[in-house]
Write an enzyme that holds these catalytic residues in place. Sequence first.
Site, mmCIF file in Angstrom:
data_model
loop_
_atom_site.group_PDB
_atom_site.id
_atom_site.type_symbol
_atom_site.label_atom_id
_atom_site.label_comp_id
_atom_site.label_asym_id
_atom_site.label_seq_id
_atom_site.Cartn_x
_atom_site.Cartn_y
_atom_site.Cartn_z
ATOM 1 C CG ASP A 1 -2.216 0.712 0.989
ATOM 2 O OD1 ASP A 1 -2.504 1.010 -0.179
ATOM 3 O OD2 ASP A 1 -2.941 0.986 1.963
ATOM 4 C CG ASP B 1 -7.940 0.843 2.938
ATOM 5 O OD1 ASP B 1 -6.845 0.261 2.889
ATOM 6 O OD2 ASP B 1 -8.197 1.864 2.280
#
Length: 504
Positions: free
Chosen positions: A237, A283
Amino acid sequence: MDSALSDPHNGSAEAGGAANGTTRPPSTPEGIALAYGSLLLMALLPIFFGALRSVRCARGKNASDMPETITSRDAARFPIIASCTLLGLYLFFKIFSQEYINLLLSMYFFVLGILALSHTISPFMNKFFPANFPNRQYQLLFTQGSGENKEGGRGSPAPGSGLTRPLCPEIINYEFDAKDLVCLGLSSIVGVWYLLRKHWIANNLFGLAFSLNGVELLHLNNVSTGCILLGGLFIYDVFWVFGTNVMVTVAKSFEAPIKLVFPQDLLEKGLEADNFAMLGLGDIVIPGIFIALLLRFDISLKKNTHTYFYTSFAAYIFGLGLTIFIMHIFKHAQPALLYLVPACIGFPVLVALAKGEVTEMFSYESSAEILPHTPRLTHFPTVSGSPASLADSMQQKLAGPRRRRPQNPSAIGRSKKLKVNPPKPNLSSICCCPPLPLGTTRHRKRRATCLRRACGGAGAKPGRCWAVNASYEESNPKDAAAVTEGSKEGTEASASKGLEKKEK
């Protein structure tokens, strides 16, 4: 899967803005607070209810609802596969037309979204059906093979013959009932709405369904695997958000329900608002399956407390809130896992250290609940000494005399009187002599000749004889040497007796 939290409100025009190309007016603080609060609430709902449903899924006995277990090898490969997928989508959007790609992906996620939403609302809809509802069972079976291999075809056996037809590999085996068909019809209405309008409410319904199903059906086998997965996606990420513009570009170009969106100008424009803040489903699902694992660990402790679940849940709220705060301060998209991973792993580990349960946490296996009768090794035996000494002791144990069972005194006296001779091998089978009628001169002559030639005499064929002897030694390993020597002596004695009788 997108896993960045993006704030499109940075004073510049973006995709989905006004048709005349002018910049959007800045959103009000109330609208921004409403958007961020709604994203936070929508992220918490699938994690909480998905974790509860994952416990029921792990305890369920239906094979079709068994969860997919993620091992440490899968966790190590997941960031690499996700990076290749993300880069491939980015190149597709750069090379091919964005409209055709989004049309193809919209049809794909239209089918997946209907199935996911139907599975999500099915437990809630069952409460509204009357008791006398005709709930019929159905099965959708799609196998591989020609018509001859199917039931009733030319290759099928006759009924009652006791024969079974060839097994065809199953590609799709989906069981459902009439209640599921009703849920499927309601989900199809939402799917058509999303396909025609691409409305953000329909997008969020599908996104919530995907998130809840992911948390429910994806299970980590232990805490170590969860740490590997979260650590790898932490690097993934950070790299794709801060190092390049790949993730943000794909997230804004990808018209599919892989993210939750909420308009920041909802108070000004109502449901037709178009200035969205977005949160990727990665997420939600990735920390969610780790939180669900800690809930199952709490239940395995049998203390009637959910300490680790509530701790990790509060850590997720803290991490996502910190992400939103930093994104609002710097006006730039933030990798949410940068803040979620340390919080979701660090807080429960600190609690385990305080309670002295770190060993229990990292030795917990979630697959043991799915297969409760699987034997587990709880402790390892202690072994001391060098490998050479251990090998010598094992050889001494193998070469030592075997202990005999104590016998009855009366049986010992009888055994002295009775002479028990070991079973003699059948020389005709060992030396491959053809059996002939007993008592004839022809039989004795041919037998003596066969024994002499096959077992060491002139013109013998030892290969044939020793091959049979070897098979006899394998079946009788204790008397292997005795049988081999006895067979030679027996053949010589029988041959000489045969010659003496012939001379007489």
